[in-house]
Every structure is written in structure tokens, then in C-alpha cells.
Design an enzyme around this catalytic site. Structure first.
Site, PDB file in Angstrom:
ATOM      1  N   ARG A 185      50.924  23.864  62.221  1.00  0.00           N
ATOM      2  CA  ARG A 185      51.034  24.254  63.491  1.00  0.00           C
ATOM      3  C   ARG A 185      51.994  23.458  64.324  1.00  0.00           C
ATOM      4  NH1 ARG A 185      48.501  21.014  66.842  1.00  0.00           N
ATOM      5  NH2 ARG A 185      47.035  19.903  65.591  1.00  0.00           N
TER       6      ARG A 185
ATOM      7  N   TYR B 293      53.779  45.934  79.565  1.00  0.00           N
ATOM      8  CA  TYR B 293      53.017  46.049  78.207  1.00  0.00           C
ATOM      9  C   TYR B 293      51.656  45.710  78.758  1.00  0.00           C
ATOM     10  CZ  TYR B 293      50.341  45.117  73.974  1.00  0.00           C
ATOM     11  OH  TYR B 293      49.619  45.202  73.035  1.00  0.00           O
TER      12      TYR B 293
ATOM     13  N   ASP C 156      60.868  40.833  77.288  1.00  0.00           N
ATOM     14  CA  ASP C 156      60.192  41.260  75.988  1.00  0.00           C
ATOM     15  C   ASP C 156      60.953  42.309  75.415  1.00  0.00           C
ATOM     16  OD1 ASP C 156      58.480  42.835  74.363  1.00  0.00           O
ATOM     17  OD2 ASP C 156      56.664  42.365  75.737  1.00  0.00           O
TER      18      ASP C 156
ATOM     19  N   LYS D 200      55.881  44.761  65.683  1.00  0.00           N
ATOM     20  CA  LYS D 200      56.300  46.135  65.833  1.00  0.00           C
ATOM     21  C   LYS D 200      57.647  46.414  64.987  1.00  0.00           C
ATOM     22  CE  LYS D 200      52.922  46.204  68.427  1.00  0.00           C
ATOM     23  NZ  LYS D 200      53.199  45.936  70.255  1.00  0.00           N
TER      24      LYS D 200
HETATM   25  C1  LIG Z   1      52.649  44.839  70.893  1.00  0.00           C
HETATM   26  C2  LIG Z   1      53.370  44.507  72.024  1.00  0.00           C
HETATM   27  C3  LIG Z   1      53.031  43.275  72.499  1.00  0.00           C
HETATM   28  C4  LIG Z   1      51.879  42.327  72.018  1.00  0.00           C
HETATM   29  O1  LIG Z   1      52.040  42.150  70.594  1.00  0.00           O
HETATM   30  P1  LIG Z   1      50.849  41.883  69.682  1.00  0.00           P
HETATM   31  O2  LIG Z   1      51.426  41.306  68.450  1.00  0.00           O
HETATM   32  O3  LIG Z   1      49.999  42.980  69.791  1.00  0.00           O
HETATM   33  O4  LIG Z   1      50.202  40.668  70.139  1.00  0.00           O
HETATM   34  C5  LIG Z   1      53.863  42.772  73.515  1.00  0.00           C
HETATM   35  N1  LIG Z   1      54.818  43.470  74.109  1.00  0.00           N
HETATM   36  C6  LIG Z   1      54.887  44.720  73.750  1.00  0.00           C
HETATM   37  C7  LIG Z   1      56.147  45.605  74.445  1.00  0.00           C
HETATM   38  C8  LIG Z   1      54.260  45.458  72.685  1.00  0.00           C
HETATM   39  O5  LIG Z   1      54.556  46.637  72.288  1.00  0.00           O
END
Ligand SMILES: *Cc1c(COP(=O)(O)O)cnc(C)c1O
Length: 388
Positions: A48, A102, A174, A199
Site C-alpha cells: 500500500r 468519461y 486523462d 485499456k
Molecule cells: C475506462 C476509463 C477510465 C476508468 O478506468 P477504470 O480502469 O475502469 O477505473 C477513465 N478514463 C477513461 C477515458 C476510460 O476509458
């Protein structure tokens, strides 16, 4: 390997790797311990605290990919987003974010920020004026997401960092949709890069993880909160993610190429109304994408003719799977009106150009011809059904 000019494929394959001193194996050994000695050691390790050998190794790789001094990895993309925002936003502070955000990030902002006394404004578009007019005296953070979901609009990163730096505001992006392969926001002066590693970094639809890259100073601020919130990633998943990232550039480049071919094919299709892909000259942000991205990503959206039933079309696909997530090696597809944007009113969807016939397409690494064949068969099957 200390040179600053190491190529991106070499970074993905080697940087950070843990040396197997005992057996001289080719890959990083996996250290599953949740308990480490505290005496006679340089670092007090604990999962952690984000400092196990495998966690540290992966952070080095991510930091270098994002041309940053340091990195942190989390149990999910949302753990990365929420921890990073809360680390820089205190009671009475204000953040500017894009309206097109998102869903998870949007929910986090509107459902949680009022509990912390954090103020926020949504920029209605993607221009300098849209963002500038929302900045207040107490604005501490500008958060952007580019390309946007699902219409792939592009925000000018140089512009964002310029308007923020003038006022001492911290910038966050992001960078999930682009991946570190297609966009390096640090080159444009963005301070903090955030990823859902679920992703493109994971890339095989089998890992949930998040990542952040920034200066050592900023990572320290995020770490101070992260260790209290506790959203760290298990070492087994860290190890899997390190393995996945070795092939990230190869995967993403193949996806870029397939997506570009698919965008062109769809654009000419008589049953497709519109294609949203920054790699197409017809996209409103094509020039900007060309300037600030290395590739146009494997993501695109397209609108099928309104005479076709979207549900029937998705059912008629054999290889391409309807799926909530994205960026895996397999092609997947999603109806925003039925999923990510289902909770918006029909009017609001219309205002955002999310039609019922819009489909978000995450293009995989399959042969382009096979992807085309699957779509074409579905188009033919559904258009015949409508004629009956
Ligand atoms: C999927 C996604 C997230 C969130 O990610 P998780 O791994 O599902 O928590 C944030 N921003 C974008 C653009 C995403 O596609």
C-alpha cells in the site's frame, strides 16, 4: 540503460525490469510478499506504500513513457483519477473540466465533490474561450480528456498548458484514449498524465489498473494521499501489466492502422451517415490531431443509417463483440445511447450529437479484411431485414 533517448519499444520491453539475480531469468521475478523487513534496509516496503519491487519497476517504465520523472500505479483508472484530483483540490478550491468527460470521472465529480467542498465548472466546448471563461480566482486544476469519448474531439494541449501556467494552475490529462504511444502531453507542458491502464496499457481485456506520471514533486503529493486512500494494485496484476506493456507499441500501432483503414471504408459505405475519426481530413480537429498526436488511435465512432435497427446490427456481428470496455486486441463495439450515455435525456444526447445510430468502435488487431467482412455481412443482413 540510462540514456534519455531510448526508443519507445525499448522502454516498453526493458525499462524498470527487476533483475533475476538468483536464476538469471529473462523476465522480472514476481515478488508477492506483503511483508518486508524494516531493519537494515534502504526502503520500508509495503504494497500500500506503492513500493514493492514489481510496483517500482512498472512505475519507472510508465514515467519514462510519459517523459516524466516519476509514476504511480493504482488498482483502477478511477483510483488514479480520484486520488490525483483529490490530492490537488482542497476545500474551497475549484477545477475546470470538459463537459464531455468519461462517465466515471463525471460521476466522481458531481456525486463526491460537494462532500469535500470542492467547486467545479464544465467547459462547454474545446476552445480556449470555453476553458478560459470558466477559470475563477480559486481555480487550482484544469483537467482535460483528449481525444474525447465518443466523438473523438481534440483539445489543444499547448493552449491548455499556456492558460494554466499564466495563473499557476496545475494541468491534468486523462490520456487513456491516446495511450502513451499516440500522445505525449508532457511535450506540450501538461503537468500530470493519468491512464486507465485497463485499456491500451493492459490491452488484452483482462486487467483492471490505473497509472499516473508526473514530476517527482507532484507524484509525492499524490502518493501522500494515495497511501491513505489505499487504492494500490496487487503485485500479480502489476506483473501481468508489465508483461502486457512490452507489446504495447506493436499493438497500438496495428490498431491505429486498422482504425484508419476502417474509418476510410466506413466513410464510403452507403449505410453509414457519418464517421468520427481524427485521422480523417473531414474531422473538425484533424489539423490539431496531426500537430499534437503521433497516431490517431484505434478508436472511432460511426453513425449507421436511421433505417437500420442498432440492436439488430450489433446482434448480426459475428466476430466484433458488443462490449462496455475498449482498447483490447479484439475489436469491440458499443452503443453510447444504450450504455455510457443512457442516463442522459434524449434532448441532452441530441445536443451532444450522440444519436441512437451512433456506435463507438474499438478496433482490434485482427486482419482488416476480416473486420470489414464481419461489418459488411451485418450491414447486408440488417438492411434486408428492414426491407421485409
Ligand atoms: C475506462 C476509463 C477510465 C476508468 O478506468 P477504470 O480502469 O475502469 O477505473 C477513465 N478514463 C477513461 C477515458 C476510460 O476509458
Amino acid at each position: 540503460m540510462k540514456s534519455k533517448n531510448i526508443g519507445i519499444n525499448t522502454i516498453c520491453t526493458h525499462i524498470g525490469e527487476v533483475e533475476d539475480k538468483q536464476f538469471k531469468g529473462a523476465v522480472s521475478p514476481l515478488y508477492m510478499s506483503s511483508s518486508y523487513a524494516y531493519e537494515d534496509v534502504d526502503v520500508k516496503r509495503y504494497p500500500r506504500y506503492f513500493n514493492t519491487p514489481n510496483q517500482e519497476a512498472l512505475c519507472k517504465k510508465i514515467a519514462m513513457l510519459e517523459k516524466s520523472e516519476a509514476g504511480l500505479i493504482f488498482g483502477s483508472g478511477m483510483a488514479a483519477v480520484s486520488t490525483t484530483m483529490l490530492a490537488f483540490l482542497h476545500k474551497g478550491d475549484h477545477v475546470v473540466l470538459p463537459q464531455t468527460l468519461y462517465g466515471g470521472t463525471y460521476n466522481f465529480v458531481v456525486e463526491e465533490f460537494h462532500k469535500f467542498g470542492i467547486e467545479y465548472s464544465f467547459a462547454e466546448g474545446f476552445s480556449e474561450a470555453d476553458f478560459s471563461e470558466k477559470i475563477q480566482k480559486n481555480t487550482k486544476v484544469i483537467f482535460v480528456e483528449t481525444p474525447s469519448n465518443p466523438l473523438m474531439r481534440i483539445t489543444d494541449l499547448e493552449m491548455i498548458s499556456r492558460i494554466a501556467k499564466q495563473r499557476g494552475i496545475v494541468t491534468m490529462i486523462d490520456n487513456t484514449f491516446a495511450s502513451p504511444v499516440n500522445q505525449t502531453p508532457a511535450d506540450f507542458g501538461i503537468d500530470i498524465m493519468i491512464h486507465s491502464a485497463t485499456k491500451y496499457m493492459g490491452g488484452h481485456s483482462d486487467i483492471l489498473a490505473g497509472a499516473v506520471a508526473a514530476s517527482e514533486e507532484h507524484i509525492k503529493i499524490i502518493w501522500n494521499l494515495a497511501k491513505n486512500l489505499g487504492g494500490s494494485l496487487s503485485d500479480y496484476t502489476v506483473w501481468l501489466l508489465e508483461r502486457s506493456m512490452k507489446t504495447m507499441v506493436l499493438r497500438v500501432k496495428a490498431q491505429n492502422m486498422n482504425a484508419k483503414k476502417m474509418a476510410k471504408w466506413l466513410d464510403k459505405h452507403p449505410l453509414v451517415e457519418k464517421v468520427y475519426y481524427p485521422g480523417l481530413k473531414s474531422h473538425p480537429d484533424h489539423e490539431l490531431a496531426k500537430k499534437q498526436m503521433n497516431g490517431y488511435t484505434g478508436m472511432l465512432s460511426f453513425e449507421i443509417n436511421e433505417s437500420l435497427n442498432v440492436g439488430d446490427f450489433l446482434k448480426a456481428l459475428k466476430m466484433i463483440k458488443p462490449s462496455m470496455s475498449l482498447a483490447g486486441v479484439e475489436s469491440t463495439i458499443l452503443s453510447p445511447a444504450k450504455t455510457s450515455h443512457a442516463l442522459l435525456s434524449a434532448e441532452e444526447r441530441k445536443r451532444q450529437n450522440i444519436s441512437d445510430g451512433l456506435l463507438r468502435f474499438s478496433v482490434g488487431i485482427e486482419e482488416t479484411e476480416d473486420i470489414i467482412a464481419d461489418l459488411e455481412e451485418a450491414f447486408q443482413k440488417v438492411s434486408k431485414m428492414e426491407k421485409i
